[in-house]
Design a protein around this motif. Sequence first.
Motif, PDB file in Angstrom:
ATOM      1  N   GLN A   1       1.016  -1.207  -0.152  1.00 28.63           N
ATOM      2  CA  GLN A   1      -0.084   0.019   0.021  1.00 28.63           C
ATOM      3  C   GLN A   1       0.799   1.128   0.074  1.00 28.63           C
ATOM      4  O   GLN A   1       1.667   1.502   0.745  1.00 28.63           O
ATOM      5  N   VAL A   2       0.631   2.232  -0.982  1.00 32.63           N
ATOM      6  CA  VAL A   2       1.279   3.201  -1.058  1.00 32.63           C
ATOM      7  C   VAL A   2       0.885   4.408  -0.058  1.00 32.63           C
ATOM      8  O   VAL A   2      -0.418   4.691  -0.175  1.00 32.63           O
ATOM      9  N   GLN A   3       1.690   4.936   0.490  1.00 35.97           N
ATOM     10  CA  GLN A   3       1.349   6.163   1.524  1.00 35.97           C
ATOM     11  C   GLN A   3       2.422   7.171   1.418  1.00 35.97           C
ATOM     12  O   GLN A   3       3.512   7.167   1.215  1.00 35.97           O
ATOM     13  N   LEU A   4       1.765   8.445   1.204  1.00 33.81           N
ATOM     14  CA  LEU A   4       2.653   9.629   1.279  1.00 33.81           C
ATOM     15  C   LEU A   4       2.022  10.582   2.384  1.00 33.81           C
ATOM     16  O   LEU A   4       0.754  10.934   2.337  1.00 33.81           O
ATOM     17  N   VAL A   5       2.823  10.837   3.309  1.00 37.83           N
ATOM     18  CA  VAL A   5       2.543  11.419   4.533  1.00 37.83           C
ATOM     19  C   VAL A   5       3.141  12.950   4.522  1.00 37.83           C
ATOM     20  O   VAL A   5       4.185  12.882   4.683  1.00 37.83           O
ATOM     21  N   GLU A   6       2.449  14.095   4.567  1.00 40.13           N
ATOM     22  CA  GLU A   6       2.945  15.262   4.484  1.00 40.13           C
ATOM     23  C   GLU A   6       2.950  16.051   5.829  1.00 40.13           C
ATOM     24  O   GLU A   6       1.932  15.356   6.622  1.00 40.13           O
ATOM     25  N   SER A   7       3.893  16.699   6.158  1.00 38.50           N
ATOM     26  CA  SER A   7       3.687  17.347   7.521  1.00 38.50           C
ATOM     27  C   SER A   7       4.623  18.515   7.481  1.00 38.50           C
ATOM     28  O   SER A   7       5.099  18.835   6.340  1.00 38.50           O
ATOM     29  N   GLY A   8       4.283  19.567   8.334  1.00 41.83           N
ATOM     30  CA  GLY A   8       5.163  20.928   8.392  1.00 41.83           C
ATOM     31  C   GLY A   8       4.289  22.007   7.916  1.00 41.83           C
ATOM     32  O   GLY A   8       4.866  23.081   8.157  1.00 41.83           O
ATOM     33  N   GLY A   9       3.081  21.996   7.407  1.00 35.68           N
ATOM     34  CA  GLY A   9       2.151  23.164   7.351  1.00 35.68           C
ATOM     35  C   GLY A   9       1.724  23.750   8.628  1.00 35.68           C
ATOM     36  O   GLY A   9       1.972  23.404   9.744  1.00 35.68           O
ATOM     37  N   GLY A  10       1.329  25.043   8.394  1.00 37.89           N
ATOM     38  CA  GLY A  10       0.760  25.741   9.355  1.00 37.89           C
ATOM     39  C   GLY A  10       0.436  27.104   9.064  1.00 37.89           C
ATOM     40  O   GLY A  10       0.364  27.577   7.770  1.00 37.89           O
ATOM     41  N   LEU A  11       0.237  28.014  10.264  1.00 34.62           N
ATOM     42  CA  LEU A  11       0.109  29.458  10.038  1.00 34.62           C
ATOM     43  C   LEU A  11       1.559  30.225  10.240  1.00 34.62           C
ATOM     44  O   LEU A  11       2.040  29.921  11.156  1.00 34.62           O
ATOM     45  N   VAL A  12       1.785  31.144   9.156  1.00 37.69           N
ATOM     46  CA  VAL A  12       2.982  31.716   9.266  1.00 37.69           C
ATOM     47  C   VAL A  12       2.760  33.240   8.803  1.00 37.69           C
ATOM     48  O   VAL A  12       1.850  33.397   8.118  1.00 37.69           O
ATOM     49  N   GLN A  13       3.510  34.219   9.433  1.00 41.83           N
ATOM     50  CA  GLN A  13       3.413  35.457   9.042  1.00 41.83           C
ATOM     51  C   GLN A  13       4.002  35.860   7.717  1.00 41.83           C
ATOM     52  O   GLN A  13       5.004  35.029   7.248  1.00 41.83           O
ATOM     53  N   PRO A  14       3.492  36.606   6.977  1.00 40.48           N
ATOM     54  CA  PRO A  14       4.338  37.091   5.582  1.00 40.48           C
ATOM     55  C   PRO A  14       5.873  37.224   5.900  1.00 40.48           C
ATOM     56  O   PRO A  14       6.287  38.067   7.093  1.00 40.48           O
ATOM     57  N   GLY A  15       6.801  36.917   5.253  1.00 39.83           N
ATOM     58  CA  GLY A  15       7.931  36.657   5.193  1.00 39.83           C
ATOM     59  C   GLY A  15       8.626  35.717   6.102  1.00 39.83           C
ATOM     60  O   GLY A  15       9.840  35.580   6.206  1.00 39.83           O
ATOM     61  N   GLY A  16       7.754  34.790   6.526  1.00 38.79           N
ATOM     62  CA  GLY A  16       8.238  33.866   7.425  1.00 38.79           C
ATOM     63  C   GLY A  16       8.750  32.475   6.528  1.00 38.79           C
ATOM     64  O   GLY A  16       8.523  32.595   5.287  1.00 38.79           O
ATOM     65  N   SER A  17       9.008  31.462   7.192  1.00 36.88           N
ATOM     66  CA  SER A  17       9.670  30.304   6.540  1.00 36.88           C
ATOM     67  C   SER A  17       8.866  28.933   7.166  1.00 36.88           C
ATOM     68  O   SER A  17       8.346  28.981   8.313  1.00 36.88           O
ATOM     69  N   LEU A  18       8.597  28.117   6.395  1.00 35.90           N
ATOM     70  CA  LEU A  18       8.019  26.789   6.857  1.00 35.90           C
ATOM     71  C   LEU A  18       8.687  25.753   5.723  1.00 35.90           C
ATOM     72  O   LEU A  18       9.430  26.094   4.725  1.00 35.90           O
ATOM     73  N   ARG A  19       9.088  24.513   6.313  1.00 34.69           N
ATOM     74  CA  ARG A  19       9.594  23.301   5.649  1.00 34.69           C
ATOM     75  C   ARG A  19       8.432  22.095   5.736  1.00 34.69           C
ATOM     76  O   ARG A  19       8.191  21.785   6.513  1.00 34.69           O
ATOM     77  N   LEU A  20       8.147  21.837   4.539  1.00 29.06           N
ATOM     78  CA  LEU A  20       7.270  20.604   4.596  1.00 29.06           C
ATOM     79  C   LEU A  20       8.038  19.550   3.963  1.00 29.06           C
ATOM     80  O   LEU A  20       8.945  19.398   3.692  1.00 29.06           O
ATOM     81  N   SER A  21       7.640  18.399   4.713  1.00 32.50           N
ATOM     82  CA  SER A  21       8.243  17.045   4.371  1.00 32.50           C
ATOM     83  C   SER A  21       7.003  16.211   4.027  1.00 32.50           C
ATOM     84  O   SER A  21       5.992  16.405   4.257  1.00 32.50           O
ATOM     85  N   CYS A  22       7.612  15.129   2.956  1.00 34.70           N
ATOM     86  CA  CYS A  22       6.727  14.209   2.708  1.00 34.70           C
ATOM     87  C   CYS A  22       7.251  12.620   2.843  1.00 34.70           C
ATOM     88  O   CYS A  22       8.278  12.551   1.993  1.00 34.70           O
ATOM     89  N   ALA A  23       6.780  11.986   3.735  1.00 30.89           N
ATOM     90  CA  ALA A  23       7.422  10.402   3.797  1.00 30.89           C
ATOM     91  C   ALA A  23       6.704   9.712   3.141  1.00 30.89           C
ATOM     92  O   ALA A  23       5.362   9.627   3.234  1.00 30.89           O
ATOM     93  N   ALA A  24       7.432   8.909   2.318  1.00 30.12           N
ATOM     94  CA  ALA A  24       6.762   7.927   1.369  1.00 30.12           C
ATOM     95  C   ALA A  24       7.113   6.403   1.776  1.00 30.12           C
ATOM     96  O   ALA A  24       8.185   6.157   2.434  1.00 30.12           O
ATOM     97  N   SER A  25       5.948   5.760   1.633  1.00 33.32           N
ATOM     98  CA  SER A  25       6.155   4.248   1.971  1.00 33.32           C
ATOM     99  C   SER A  25       5.422   3.206   0.918  1.00 33.32           C
ATOM    100  O   SER A  25       4.336   3.983   0.269  1.00 33.32           O
ATOM    101  N   GLY A  26       5.897   2.120   0.475  1.00 35.82           N
ATOM    102  CA  GLY A  26       5.173   1.112  -0.300  1.00 35.82           C
ATOM    103  C   GLY A  26       5.447   1.448  -1.550  1.00 35.82           C
ATOM    104  O   GLY A  26       4.763   0.699  -2.707  1.00 35.82           O
TER     105      GLY A  26
END
Length: 114
Positions: A1-26
Amino acid sequence: QVQLVESGGGLVQPGGSLRLSCAASGIIFSIYAMAWYRQAPGKQRELVASISRAGNAYHLDSVKGRFTISRDNAKNTVYLQMNTLKPEDTAVYYCNAHIATHYWGQGTQVTVSS
């Protein structure tokens, strides 16, 4: 079974930073091209960045110089580093894996607002 699980989203102010991750299995991660798409309310889903199995990267013009896609085949994970975020980057971000078939994650919300 293929799974792609994202994380790292959220609320941030303009000019800020975020790092999204996607862990894959299967899947044999290293042979898949990986990508990040986003969909804002009332808009079509658009390709933000992609990276080939050889590590060649593409970035949407509006995010060039601000976003960087990368992959770690040892961890079966693809990342999207997002800097200097703008309100127009607000969207649900989706991880995608493809060769002949496309697989999708469930999405992670990114909201850029003061």
